[in-house]
Design an enzyme around this catalytic site. Structure first.
Site, PDB file in Angstrom:
ATOM      1  N   LYS A  44       0.832  -1.204   0.000  1.00 36.21           N
ATOM      2  CA  LYS A  44       0.000   0.000   0.000  1.00 36.21           C
ATOM      3  C   LYS A  44       0.867   1.256   0.000  1.00 36.21           C
ATOM      4  O   LYS A  44       0.632   2.182  -0.778  1.00 36.21           O
ATOM      5  CB  LYS A  44      -0.937   0.008   1.208  1.00 36.21           C
ATOM      6  CG  LYS A  44      -1.932   1.165   1.193  1.00 36.21           C
ATOM      7  CD  LYS A  44      -2.814   1.189   2.420  1.00 36.21           C
ATOM      8  CE  LYS A  44      -2.094   1.826   3.584  1.00 36.21           C
ATOM      9  NZ  LYS A  44      -2.986   2.084   4.738  1.00 36.21           N
TER      10      LYS A  44
ATOM     11  N   ASP B 141      -6.841   1.247   1.019  1.00 37.21           N
ATOM     12  CA  ASP B 141      -6.920   1.364   2.472  1.00 37.21           C
ATOM     13  C   ASP B 141      -8.330   0.991   2.933  1.00 37.21           C
ATOM     14  O   ASP B 141      -9.137   0.489   2.144  1.00 37.21           O
ATOM     15  CB  ASP B 141      -6.536   2.784   2.916  1.00 37.21           C
ATOM     16  CG  ASP B 141      -7.569   3.826   2.496  1.00 37.21           C
ATOM     17  OD1 ASP B 141      -8.487   3.507   1.720  1.00 37.21           O
ATOM     18  OD2 ASP B 141      -7.449   4.980   2.956  1.00 37.21           O
TER      19      ASP B 141
END
Length: 214
Positions: A124, A142
């Site tokens: 991420k 997220d």
């Protein structure tokens, strides 16, 4: 989990997002690519606002890997101790700074694999940096994107990897670069977790969420 929306509907959704916010921006403050890496790493299980408050003074004195090493771990902790998991994050930031100085000449690498090899930098974080700094159409999934993707049908998936693939596979190419920012902002301010603000939603007529609020 909502069913995957058809291509035409996704095109309409992202046309609306683009019209409302043509150039969406991330909300983590940074002054260069190195401070972006640090800010994103610090933001795990913390709010962007909390990270920005902690890094406002930090980045004025430690905006390169070498300056971070010069500051030292205890000096770094003094700046970030209001952030969750600050001790482990401080260790990772210092290890990353040393690797960047010793192996990369103080420069941040621009490949996902190299970024993910850095301590505390997962997929991420790497995707955020690739997208925000180098403009790659990388999707950093997220909790906001995971929620919006599944709730709306924009990008349903049982885990973050599946949602990332759904974005890459289904969202029209011309919207890929900014997709993750539009979705994060939508989840942060409109499609919130407990009581989504459906009455104020740009895409409420296209969304698959069955429990819309009025």
């Amino acid at each position: 989990m909502a069913k995957q929306l058809p291509y035409q509907t996704l095109t309409e959704i992202f046309q609306r997002f683009a019209a409302a916010e043509p150039e969406p921006k991330g909300e983590l403050d940074h002054v260069n690519v190195y401070t972006l890496v640090v800010a994103v790493a610090l933001s795990a299980q913390a709010t962007d606002a909390g990270v920005n408050k902690a890094t406002a003074k930090l980045f004025k004195i430690a905006d390169t890997p070498q300056k971070m090493l010069d500051l030292g771990e205890e000096g770094l902790i003094e700046h970030i101790k209001t952030i969750g998991l600050f001790r482990q994050k401080a260790k990772n930031v210092m290890k990353t700074a040393r690797i960047l100085v010793e192996d990369y000449g103080g420069e941040v690498p621009s490949s996902r694999a190299a970024l993910q090899s850095l301590p505390g930098v997962g997929r991420k974080t790497a995707n955020v940096v690739l997208n925000m700094w180098w403009g790659h159409p990388a999707q950093a999934v997220d909790t906001h994107i995971f929620r919006v993707g599944n709730r709306s049908g924009i990008a349903p998936g049982k885990d973050v990897d599946a949602v990332e693939r759904a974005i890459e596979d289904n969202i029209p190419a011309e919207y890929q670069r900014h997709a993750h920012h539009w979705l994060i902002l939508h989840g942060r301010y409109t499609c919130v977790a407990r009581k989504p603000k459906c009455a104020a939603c740009l895409i409420r007529d296209l969304c698959e969420f069955e429990e819309k609020t009025l």
